[in-house]
Design an enzyme around this catalytic site. Structure first.
Site, PDB file in Angstrom:
ATOM      1  N   ASP A   1      -7.704   3.705  10.233  1.00  0.00           N
ATOM      2  CA  ASP A   1      -7.436   3.182   8.901  1.00  0.00           C
ATOM      3  C   ASP A   1      -8.600   3.647   8.042  1.00  0.00           C
ATOM      4  OD1 ASP A   1      -5.843   1.553   7.160  1.00  0.00           O
ATOM      5  OD2 ASP A   1      -5.426   0.315   8.929  1.00  0.00           O
TER       6      ASP A   1
ATOM      7  N   ARG B   1       0.835  -1.207   0.000  1.00  0.00           N
ATOM      8  CA  ARG B   1       0.000   0.000   0.000  1.00  0.00           C
ATOM      9  C   ARG B   1       0.870   1.258   0.000  1.00  0.00           C
ATOM     10  NH1 ARG B   1      -4.887  -0.901   2.465  1.00  0.00           N
ATOM     11  NH2 ARG B   1      -3.816  -2.346   3.843  1.00  0.00           N
ATOM     12  N   TYR B   2       1.968   1.221   0.745  1.00  0.00           N
ATOM     13  CA  TYR B   2       2.879   2.365   0.865  1.00  0.00           C
ATOM     14  C   TYR B   2       4.178   1.986   0.156  1.00  0.00           C
ATOM     15  CZ  TYR B   2      -0.301   3.013   4.836  1.00  0.00           C
ATOM     16  OH  TYR B   2      -1.409   3.126   5.621  1.00  0.00           O
TER      17      TYR B   2
ATOM     18  N   LYS C   1      -3.496   4.578   6.815  1.00  0.00           N
ATOM     19  CA  LYS C   1      -3.649   4.951   8.226  1.00  0.00           C
ATOM     20  C   LYS C   1      -3.354   6.433   8.414  1.00  0.00           C
ATOM     21  CE  LYS C   1      -2.162   0.593  10.301  1.00  0.00           C
ATOM     22  NZ  LYS C   1      -2.097  -0.175   9.044  1.00  0.00           N
TER      23      LYS C   1
ATOM     24  N   ARG D   1      -9.994  -8.432   9.792  1.00  0.00           N
ATOM     25  CA  ARG D   1      -9.872  -9.353   8.641  1.00  0.00           C
ATOM     26  C   ARG D   1     -10.744 -10.586   8.857  1.00  0.00           C
ATOM     27  NH1 ARG D   1      -3.666  -8.422   8.397  1.00  0.00           N
ATOM     28  NH2 ARG D   1      -3.562  -6.656   6.975  1.00  0.00           N
TER      29      ARG D   1
ATOM     30  N   ASP E   1     -12.167  -0.853  13.116  1.00  0.00           N
ATOM     31  CA  ASP E   1     -12.496  -0.771  11.691  1.00  0.00           C
ATOM     32  C   ASP E   1     -13.955  -1.144  11.443  1.00  0.00           C
ATOM     33  OD1 ASP E   1      -9.902  -0.068  10.647  1.00  0.00           O
ATOM     34  OD2 ASP E   1      -9.256  -2.064  11.275  1.00  0.00           O
TER      35      ASP E   1
ATOM     36  N   CYS F   1     -12.341  -8.662  14.783  1.00  0.00           N
ATOM     37  CA  CYS F   1     -11.231  -8.706  13.821  1.00  0.00           C
ATOM     38  C   CYS F   1     -11.528  -7.953  12.520  1.00  0.00           C
ATOM     39  CB  CYS F   1     -10.907 -10.154  13.494  1.00  0.00           C
ATOM     40  SG  CYS F   1      -9.613 -10.316  12.251  1.00  0.00           S
TER      41      CYS F   1
ATOM     42  N   CYS G   1      -5.442 -18.193  12.999  1.00  0.00           N
ATOM     43  CA  CYS G   1      -5.001 -17.585  14.270  1.00  0.00           C
ATOM     44  C   CYS G   1      -5.307 -18.591  15.382  1.00  0.00           C
ATOM     45  CB  CYS G   1      -5.788 -16.313  14.571  1.00  0.00           C
ATOM     46  SG  CYS G   1      -5.615 -15.049  13.309  1.00  0.00           S
TER      47      CYS G   1
ATOM     48  N   CYS H   1     -10.657 -13.139  17.237  1.00  0.00           N
ATOM     49  CA  CYS H   1     -11.171 -11.973  17.964  1.00  0.00           C
ATOM     50  C   CYS H   1     -12.498 -11.572  17.327  1.00  0.00           C
ATOM     51  CB  CYS H   1     -10.171 -10.832  17.866  1.00  0.00           C
ATOM     52  SG  CYS H   1      -8.498 -11.338  18.334  1.00  0.00           S
TER      53      CYS H   1
ATOM     54  N   ARG I   1       7.133   0.035   2.299  1.00  0.00           N
ATOM     55  CA  ARG I   1       6.887  -1.131   3.142  1.00  0.00           C
ATOM     56  C   ARG I   1       5.801  -2.019   2.534  1.00  0.00           C
ATOM     57  NH1 ARG I   1       5.302   3.674   4.983  1.00  0.00           N
ATOM     58  NH2 ARG I   1       3.378   3.960   6.160  1.00  0.00           N
TER      59      ARG I   1
HETATM   60  S1  SF4 Z   1      -7.382  -9.503  15.264  1.00  0.00           S
HETATM   61 FE1  SF4 Z   1      -7.891 -10.992  13.626  1.00  0.00          FE
HETATM   62  S2  SF4 Z   1      -5.921 -11.472  12.673  1.00  0.00           S
HETATM   63 FE2  SF4 Z   1      -5.471 -10.570  14.700  1.00  0.00          FE
HETATM   64  S3  SF4 Z   1      -5.344 -12.317  16.136  1.00  0.00           S
HETATM   65 FE3  SF4 Z   1      -7.453 -11.550  16.218  1.00  0.00          FE
HETATM   66  S4  SF4 Z   1      -8.523 -12.837  14.728  1.00  0.00           S
HETATM   67 FE4  SF4 Z   1      -6.357 -13.052  14.254  1.00  0.00          FE
END
Ligand code: SF4
Length: 350
Positions: free
Chosen positions: A310, A91-92, A317, A113, A273, A111, A104, A108, A95
């Protein structure tokens, strides 16, 4: 089943006493939509008798996740639009993100993603990893590579050592950064050997550790973080500001102090997000700014994160304040500088 085997699915959470049987059916509908996994280390931290437990809120599914608002997006930060090769987000200019794995140890509930992560799915290996490394090698402007996912720390020490060695062979990459939640959610995985395997010979090595509540800093988590610091990595924090978890000044202050006490420099505090089914976690930008402003008044400069938004869709960001300075936009104008008590002080034009 080992001491590290996560609880996957609603039945496992019911069996462990983390979900009451009467909620099973409703939560199965959530689990069909979004992945569920809770590590034993996190399960041990949850107080099932507390309906507002901030650890449970982060990891135990909630029927509120079934509500998707019109403004929420499957790819809220626009990864796909900036992916020149599978596994890379560029994106940048200086980096690139390297998405080594989509899984994972925990999922979460907020999350960003969540539409992309989950169990199954191959990690980046073989020809796909070759193509990613060839892309990185072909772009001399790439100065920093950020390993993310999913959580790259679920890979074996052998796999991360292999990636590290291959990155070491690209001269224009000077800095590597791993993003992970493992040191707090599955701390025993971070052995001293694992911490050494993450080192990329000849490059500066940073690790951004994701934690959102001071209770996540258990003795085992503190020991894992110490092993990373002792192996020579520079440690940074990553947190998400979450309603019902850490969106109050006492919790936020304790969280930032816990990072610093464990040799982790507070880095990013993310505004949540627009991920689908996460509106119950979001607070307004004004509420977030007020909290961060209060943090500035209460804590050492070492404990101050940058509050980050973001921009939805992939524009990147930006730091979102709050600002302590006003009135200096006009040439020759006097600025007003606000101190930590809210008193305004004039500052002369240059
Ligand atoms: S925020 Fe999303 S990518 Fe990060 S540890 Fe939690 S579930 Fe996994």
């Amino acid at each position: 089943m080992t001491a590290h085997t996560p609880l996957r699915g609603i039945d496992a959470l019911v069996a462990q006493g983390l979900v009451v049987p009467g909620r099973r059916e409703a939560l199965e509908a959530v689990a069909e939509r979004y992945a569920v996994s809770v590590t034993p280390a996190i399960a041990a931290l949850i107080d099932p008798s507390d309906a507002a437990d901030p650890i449970a809120r982060q990891f135990i599914p909630d029927t509120a996740e079934l509500l998707t608002l019109p403004q929420e997006m499957a790819d809220p930060i626009g990864d796909e639009a900036h992916s020149p090769v599978e596994g890379v987000v560029h994106r940048y200019p200086d980096r690139a993100l390297l998405k080594l794995v989509h899984a994972c140890p925990v999922y979460c509930r907020f999350c960003f993603r969540r539409e992309m992560v989950g169990p199954g799915g191959a990690s980046l290996a073989g020809e796909k990893l070759d193509a990613v490394l060839a892309y990185l090698a072909s772009r001399p402007e790439i100065w920093e590579v950020i390993m993310t996912g999913g959580d790259p720390f679920i890979l074996s020490a052998r796999r991360v050592r292999d990636v590290a060695k291959r990155l070491a062979a690209i001269p224009h990459i000077k800095v590597t950064r791993w993003h992970t939640r493992v040191p707090v959610v599955d701390p025993e995985r971070v052995t001293a050997d694992y911490a050494r395997a993450l080192r990329v010979p000849g490059k500066a090595s940073y690790i951004a550790i994701h934690a959102n509540h001071p209770r996540e800093f258990t003795p085992a988590a503190r020991a894992a973080i110490a092993r990373l610091a002792d192996a020579g990595h520079v440690l940074l924090s990553q947190s998400v500001l979450l309603r019902g978890v850490n969106a109050d000044i006492e919790t936020l202050a304790a969280l930032m102090r816990a990072f610093v006490e464990n040799r982790v420099k507070p880095y990013y505090l993310h505004h949540p997000d627009l991920a689908p089914g996460t509106s119950h976690f979001r607070l307004s930008l004004a509420e977030g700014q007020a909290l961060v402003k209060s943090l500035r008044g209460h804590l050492s400069g070492l404990c101050q994160p940058t509050y980050i938004l973001d921009i939805p869709g992939g524009a990147g960001k930006i730091p979102i304040g709050p600002s302590f300075l006003s009135g200096c936009e006009m040439p020759g104008a006097e600025a007003q500088a606000e101190d930590r008590f809210g008193t305004q002080h004039s500052y002369p034009p240059a």
